[in-house]
Design a protein around this motif. Structure first.
Motif, PDB file in Angstrom:
ATOM      1  N   SER A  20      46.462  38.561  38.329  1.00 53.53           N
ATOM      2  CA  SER A  20      46.934  38.018  39.452  1.00 53.53           C
ATOM      3  C   SER A  20      45.914  38.092  40.682  1.00 53.53           C
ATOM      4  O   SER A  20      45.297  39.249  41.044  1.00 53.53           O
ATOM      5  N   ALA A  22      46.296  37.472  44.836  1.00 58.30           N
ATOM      6  CA  ALA A  22      46.934  36.942  45.859  1.00 58.30           C
ATOM      7  C   ALA A  22      46.017  36.565  47.123  1.00 58.30           C
ATOM      8  O   ALA A  22      45.241  37.679  47.405  1.00 58.30           O
ATOM      9  N   THR A  77      48.511  32.133  44.824  1.00 61.11           N
ATOM     10  CA  THR A  77      48.158  33.025  43.784  1.00 61.11           C
ATOM     11  C   THR A  77      47.601  32.436  42.939  1.00 61.11           C
ATOM     12  O   THR A  77      47.887  31.056  42.562  1.00 61.11           O
ATOM     13  N   TYR A  79      45.860  32.881  38.862  1.00 64.36           N
ATOM     14  CA  TYR A  79      45.962  33.754  37.592  1.00 64.36           C
ATOM     15  C   TYR A  79      44.767  33.513  36.645  1.00 64.36           C
ATOM     16  O   TYR A  79      44.478  32.331  36.701  1.00 64.36           O
TER      17      TYR A  79
END
Length: 118
Positions: A20, A22, A77, A79
């Motif tokens: 991830s 952020a 976010t 991924y």
């Protein structure tokens, strides 16, 4: 601008991980988010990117069919889903951001370690 990666770790060959990233402080509608990796003793390698606005993605040949870049607009976010991991995928993985009109990534996270080993 802040990019914070998470989700790295140790996984066996054939396993999966989801990284991830952020993001904060970006004008998301005008940005491309990329993933890179750097293995020990090697140069940094591009893995893939996603256009935040359109959701269009691109993945380098070595990870096509195994890795997928995606985003969650509500969570700001990005991924990197990694499946069928191989020992040669071992590296520090970084997310980065650039404006759509630029070919240089201006912002970088600190990276997260992925180790693929039995």
């Amino acid at each position: 601008v802040q990019l914070v990666e998470s989700g790295g770790g140790l996984v066996q060959p054939g396993g999966s991980l989801r990284l991830s990233c952020a993001a904060s402080g970006l004008n998301f509608s005008n940005n491309v988010m990329g993933w890179f990796r750097q293995a020990p003793g090697k140069e940094r390698e591009f893995v893939g990117f996603i256009n935040w606005s359109t959701g269009n993605t691109y993945h380098t040949n070595s990870v096509k069919g195994r890795f997928t870049v995606s985003r969650d607009n509500a969570k700001n976010t990005v991924y990197l889903q990694m499946n069928n991991l191989k020992p040669e995928d071992t590296a520090v993985y970084y997310c980065a951001a650039r404006t759509y009109s630029s070919d240089q990534y201006q912002y970088w996270g600190r990276g997260t370690q992925v180790t693929v080993s039995s």
